[in-house]
Design a protein around this motif. Structure first.
Motif, PDB file in Angstrom:
ATOM      1  N   PRO A 275       5.371 -37.143 -52.949  1.00 46.63           N
ATOM      2  CA  PRO A 275       6.587 -37.606 -52.266  1.00 46.63           C
ATOM      3  C   PRO A 275       6.310 -38.715 -51.254  1.00 46.63           C
ATOM      4  CG  PRO A 275       5.911 -35.443 -51.451  1.00 46.63           C
ATOM      5  CD  PRO A 275       5.024 -35.748 -52.632  1.00 46.63           C
ATOM      6  N   GLY A 276       5.051 -38.926 -50.900  1.00 52.25           N
ATOM      7  CA  GLY A 276       4.722 -39.996 -49.952  1.00 52.25           C
ATOM      8  C   GLY A 276       4.764 -41.378 -50.572  1.00 52.25           C
TER       9      GLY A 276
ATOM     10  N   ALA B 207      16.725 -40.982 -54.855  1.00 52.78           N
ATOM     11  CA  ALA B 207      15.347 -40.954 -54.350  1.00 52.78           C
ATOM     12  C   ALA B 207      15.123 -39.785 -53.411  1.00 52.78           C
ATOM     13  CB  ALA B 207      15.028 -42.283 -53.653  1.00 52.78           C
ATOM     14  N   VAL B 208      16.053 -39.586 -52.465  1.00 55.82           N
ATOM     15  CA  VAL B 208      15.877 -38.515 -51.491  1.00 55.82           C
ATOM     16  C   VAL B 208      16.102 -37.151 -52.150  1.00 55.82           C
ATOM     17  CG1 VAL B 208      16.692 -37.549 -49.295  1.00 55.82           C
ATOM     18  CG2 VAL B 208      16.478 -40.049 -49.575  1.00 55.82           C
ATOM     19  N   ARG B 209      17.041 -37.091 -53.082  1.00 59.85           N
ATOM     20  CA  ARG B 209      17.271 -35.836 -53.789  1.00 59.85           C
ATOM     21  C   ARG B 209      16.015 -35.417 -54.567  1.00 59.85           C
ATOM     22  NH1 ARG B 209      19.616 -35.700 -58.587  1.00 59.85           N
ATOM     23  NH2 ARG B 209      20.716 -37.648 -58.200  1.00 59.85           N
ATOM     24  N   VAL B 210      15.343 -36.408 -55.182  1.00 63.35           N
ATOM     25  CA  VAL B 210      14.170 -36.116 -56.019  1.00 63.35           C
ATOM     26  C   VAL B 210      12.930 -35.853 -55.165  1.00 63.35           C
ATOM     27  CG1 VAL B 210      12.540 -37.179 -57.632  1.00 63.35           C
ATOM     28  CG2 VAL B 210      15.001 -37.331 -58.054  1.00 63.35           C
ATOM     29  N   ALA B 211      12.688 -36.698 -54.171  1.00 64.17           N
ATOM     30  CA  ALA B 211      11.435 -36.625 -53.409  1.00 64.17           C
ATOM     31  C   ALA B 211      11.554 -35.744 -52.175  1.00 64.17           C
ATOM     32  CB  ALA B 211      10.999 -38.032 -52.999  1.00 64.17           C
ATOM     33  N   GLY B 212      12.771 -35.503 -51.717  1.00 65.33           N
ATOM     34  CA  GLY B 212      12.964 -34.770 -50.483  1.00 65.33           C
ATOM     35  C   GLY B 212      12.900 -35.702 -49.282  1.00 65.33           C
TER      36      GLY B 212
END
Lengths: 446, 446
Positions: free
Chosen positions: B219-220, B237-242
């Motif tokens: 996620p980085g 992007a935020v939904r997938v990576a957190g």
């Protein structure tokens, strides 16, 4: 030496992620094109393709390269195993080296697995963007010189390897020779050059220097006459070398006026066959401004090797189609957000030539066939013209991993130079004008 | 591989003629300098010196090279015998790599026989002109970024070897990293990069692509969010990576406004630590225009590797002094005709630093001593200032043919980067302004 690391890191991280998602072996077609020509330019010249073929032949992740990538932690072990000694198994087609290009001309395409095709992005663009920028500037200078020979002398103003490629590109676009010895050795470009101001300054007088040069190189040499005073320099040159002096070179001063004075002086001294070469920070515009002046040859440096204001050709390398195994064919893809919009689907180029032999249009054939390659143009009524013909622009460079050797080495340069001369002869006359304008041919999708 | 043919043909014909006239062994001093900075620029940055030392170590007319020169008839047999396996026996001094330069700064000097010193002209100028042009543009971008990190991503827009040198030069001038893997391997420049639009297009949806990248790289990673629609891209992007997503990258659109929208959206989604990287055709001006915007990192391509309008540094290599055996010392020499006038005699550089640590002037020490090297500055009253100090700018690179290894390889790059940071810290604040202006320091001959 392998060329594999002439690659942006993200090509390899994309391969790592695609291996993980199972998409690394999906067949893809990438295309090289430019969305626009540099401001005001009317055409571009494709160059670098032969060099790219050489670089591709040496593109291999050998043991030392893989070891370095592992040590740096660039990608994981699975990716390195995949890359290690893998060979390109795809196909490459594109415009012949020396061909002209216009906005959206499909200059090169690479079809293969995502992994093998994406890995070539940086290398392909570096080579084509640099060499095509130089060739495009060179072609304008050749047009401006109106038949007088041009020599490339810009090695000192660009990276030492770029210099060799620049000499090659300029020769393809019509320059007669280069000062760069490595370009002679590597690519068969004729080399030229005699002396600089340092040679005159080394000696205790200009006359001593001229005597030394003529003794060593013969009276047919070129004497540089502007170290101290041009009029005295010309007088000394003819006195030392005789009226059979080959040429004098002028590297400073107000050229149009100076050239006329020197011509009159040479003629009055009886050196009527002595040529005048000028080399003073020339570009296509100053060359054109000397058209009426008695200049016999031009030497061009900085402006040529820096692309005369356009040091890079603006080519991009875009994924345009992916294989869709479920649907049993290819699917066009393209970026869709604001700015930088591309057109998906495979493309090939054709040039529409009128009955008079003059090009009318750049045809980009788009056909979304099952194998990802367009095979038939769709005729458009508005382009119909009695006696018109079509010239195919797209040739094969590699098939299933086999690189065609014809386009490499000295032969490739000769071939490209001849191809360029034929292609530029088809260009409408206004396409050779130096003034800013629209592309000389419209790009028409079919 | 020898670098001996990265040479203009006239260097060798001058050696041939000087051998014939008995002047080839006359001791000479050549100097590298520029008469002016590119229009409006306030300083330049010396780069390429370490690469030049590498190239000099490999500059040798080996048997194969001599054979090619003989076959081509470039010079006669006596000249080839002289060149064959000859080694440079002279001395080189100049500015440290990373140092700033101004008009007429004596950036490099080569002292040796005419034959050995003139042969290095093309190689020295190619290397220094290219690398210094890139470093000079890079330093302006670093100033414009005002502390935010910059990455070099321009490999695809310049010759493939020039790309590696450009990454090195940019790092010396303060860029944090490069996309170019070869620059990492060869010069120790940190490399970076994650994914391009092609990676998103390869997958059947943006979400599938983001999931693949996050699964592989964590996620980085940096997700490129502008392939289709930026707002939806950021959401995905935020939904997938957190909310621990490392960064999002924007490569198109109206950046100042877009960056603010994306920052607000990321914050509203809880991704308050997710950085924003922008890479959309940036140069020093567009970077400066983003100063108030929440940009965390910049990626610069085309503008950097093409010198942002000044693709070559304008350095020349001029004979400034010759040994005069009869008079028992050195004699300054210089071209005297219209335009391009040079100043003869050996020179060294010093920088006058005020009591406040800010540079006041570029001092060029001219002293026509018997050994051709200036040894003592002549103080000028108008430059006297309480607490001022002098920093010597000229260091030794080679003495009687021995090359100093300290300035080569990875260590040389580290040293140059540190030297540059110290030198730029001395520059008057107005010297870092982007607007066109005079050189930040006056060049004063002493």
């Amino acid at each position: 030496m392998t060329t594999a690391l002439r690659t942006d890191r993200y090509e390899l991280t994309m391969i790592e992620a695609a291996l993980a998602s199972g998409r690394a072996d999906r067949r893809c077609r990438f295309e090289v094109f430019t969305r626009r020509l540099p401001a005001g330019r009317r055409f571009g010249v494709v160059a670098g393709t032969g060099r790219l073929m050489d670089a591709l032949a040496d593109f291999r992740f050998d043991a030392a390269t893989v070891e370095w990538l592992a040590r740096e932690g660039v990608v994981n072990t699975a990716t390195l195993d995949r890359l290690h000694d893998s060979a390109f198994s795809g196909s490459i087609e594109g415009y012949a080296e020396g061909e002209l290009f216009f906005p959206n001309s499909p200059v090169l395409s690479v079809t293969g697995t995502f992994a093998e095709a994406v890995a070539l992005e940086t290398l392909a663009l570096s080579t084509l963007n640099h060499d095509s920028a130089i060739a495009s500037a060179a072609a304008r200078m050749v047009a401006a010189a109106d038949g007088s020979p041009l020599s490339e002398m810009g090695s000192r103003r660009t990276h030492e390897e770029a210099a060799i490629a620049a000499a090659r590109a300029a020769h393809i676009a019509g320059f007669a020779a280069t000062s760069n010895l490595a370009a002679g050795e590597r690519w068969g470009v004729p080399t030229m050059g005699t002396a600089a101001h340092a040679f005159t300054l080394l000696h205790d007088s200009e006359e001593e220097a001229f005597r030394a040069q003529v003794a060593a190189l013969g009276p047919g040499t070129t004497l540089l006459v502007d170290t101290y005073d041009v009029e005295r320099g010309v007088e000394t040159a003819v006195r030392v070398a005789g009226t059979e002096l080959g040429a004098v070179r002028l590297d400073s001063g107000d050229l149009p006026q100076l050239v006329r004075q020197v011509r009159e002086q040479l003629d009055s001294l009886g050196a009527v066959n002595t040529r005048i070469t000028v080399t003073n920070d020339l570009d296509e515009y100053t060359i054109a401004a000397l058209r009426g002046a008695p200049v016999d040859a031009f030497g061009v440096g900085t402006a040529l090797v820096t692309g005369s204001g356009a040091p890079t050709a603006g080519f991009v390398y875009k994924l345009v189609a992916v294989e869709d195994a479920e649907a049993g064919g290819w699917r066009p893809v393209a970026k869709a957000s604001a700015g930088k919009v591309s057109r998906g689907a495979a493309k090939r180029g054709r040039r529409l030539i009128g009955a008079d032999g003059v090009a009318r249009a750049e045809l980009v054939i788009v056909d979304e066939t099952r194998d990802g390659v367009p095979d038939a143009p769709v005729d458009r009524d508005d382009l119909r013209e009695a006696g018109a013909s079509i010239r195919d622009l797209t040739i094969s460079y590699a098939t299933d991993g086999d690189l065609d050797a014809r386009y490499r080495g000295h032969d490739g340069v000769r071939h490209a130079r001849a191809h360029h001369a034929a292609a530029i002869a088809e260009l409408p006359a206004e396409g050779l004008r130096l003034g800013a304008g629209e592309p000389a041919l419209p790009t028409v999708y079919q």
